[in-house]
Design an enzyme around this catalytic site. Structure first.
Site, PDB file in Angstrom:
ATOM      1  N   SER A 291     -81.483 -25.855  94.169  1.00  0.00           N
ATOM      2  CA  SER A 291     -81.929 -24.648  94.865  1.00  0.00           C
ATOM      3  C   SER A 291     -81.503 -23.419  94.073  1.00  0.00           C
ATOM      4  CB  SER A 291     -81.337 -24.576  96.281  1.00  0.00           C
ATOM      5  OG  SER A 291     -79.929 -24.394  96.231  1.00  0.00           O
TER       6      SER A 291
ATOM      7  N   SER B  42     -70.292 -14.584  87.032  1.00  0.00           N
ATOM      8  CA  SER B  42     -70.620 -13.752  88.189  1.00  0.00           C
ATOM      9  C   SER B  42     -70.122 -12.342  87.945  1.00  0.00           C
ATOM     10  CB  SER B  42     -69.961 -14.310  89.456  1.00  0.00           C
ATOM     11  OG  SER B  42     -70.041 -13.388  90.519  1.00  0.00           O
TER      12      SER B  42
ATOM     13  N   TYR C 107     -62.769 -17.198  94.125  1.00  0.00           N
ATOM     14  CA  TYR C 107     -64.090 -17.306  93.500  1.00  0.00           C
ATOM     15  C   TYR C 107     -64.165 -16.414  92.265  1.00  0.00           C
ATOM     16  CZ  TYR C 107     -69.092 -16.666  92.738  1.00  0.00           C
ATOM     17  OH  TYR C 107     -70.327 -16.583  92.164  1.00  0.00           O
TER      18      TYR C 107
END
Length: 256
Positions: free
Chosen positions: A17, A144, A157
């Site tokens: 996905s 990220s 994270y």
């Protein structure tokens, strides 16, 4: 980039996905063969069905169920790809998780869960794949914007993504990589609209959308396809002199 008559062999983790799925479609549009890896067999089968119409003549798409937080399953992934295709031209190490508790509630099990997927899984996928990559191959790792900007209520994270950004810098200079002329780069998304960023509570989704539109200079969510195009660029001949760096796809988020 080494190519045979069927195009490149592209291995994508976290492929069922979001960014992984969009990137698989982008590579298929280029005429490449793609192996999608994910933990959920049903979601992988749905992804294969969704992308089937984009597989060009002479290419193929394959799916493989594995948990890349486990090195034995990473070995299984690489063995599967090599047995079927003989080599790997491109690795897109995209699998990752946002599932981290608030920092004061983080125990060792939670720490291991996110670091094993986001850091250990990336490291061992890359080094296990390298011996099977021909000269001129390419590795792209998903980092990220949180690695540079920080992430409220997401320290673990953000730390994991900073780790893989650092890994890209250092692996690109490693003698084992340089001798094989393999390029290693990162794609660094900002706030990208994917199933992983969606919340079950509509009110929460509304609040998140308001945050995105007020925070991102471009005033909207990023799209998975916009990240995918950068991955394809970093993997191809157009980026033949690009290694050890990153492309930031964040609508200007990290610049403010």
């Amino acid at each position: 980039m080494s190519k045979d008559q069927h195009g490149r062999i592209v291995l994508i983790t976290g492929g069922s996905s979001g960014i992984g799925l969009a990137t698989a479609g982008a590579f298929l549009d280029e005429g490449d063969s793609v192996v999608l890896v994910g933990r959920d067999t049903a979601r992988l089968d749905a992804a294969r069905e969704q992308l089937a119409g984009r597989v060009r003549s002479g290419a193929c798409m394959d799916v493989f169920t594995a948990d890349v937080s486990r090195t034995d399953q990473i070995d299984g992934v690489v063995e599967h790809v090599v047995a079927r295709h003989g080599h790997i031209d491109v690795v897109f190490a995209n699998a990752g998780t946002l599932d981290a508790p608030p920092v004061l509630e983080t125990d060792e099990a939670a720490f291991d869960r996110i670091m094993n997927t986001n850091v250990k899984g990336v490291f061992f996928l890359v080094i296990r794949a390298l011996p099977h990559m021909p000269p001129g191959g390419a590795v792209v790792v998903t980092s990220s914007a949180a690695a540079d900007k920080g992430r409220p209520a997401g320290a673990l994270y953000a730390a994991s993504k900073a780790s893989v950004r650092s890994l890209v810098r250092t692996l690109a200079l490693d003698i084992a990589v340089l001798e094989r002329r393999i390029r290693i780069n990162a794609v660094t998304p900002g706030l990208i609209e994917t199933p992983m960023t969606s919340h079950k509570d509509p009110a929460v989704n509304t609040a998140i959308k308001e945050y995105v539109t007020s925070t991102v200079p471009m005033g909207r969510w990023g799209l998975a396809d916009e990240v995918a195009r950068s991955v394809v660029f970093l993997s191809g001949d157009s980026a033949s002199y690009v290694t050890g760096t990153q492309i930031v796809v964040d609508g200007g988020l990290t610049q403010i």
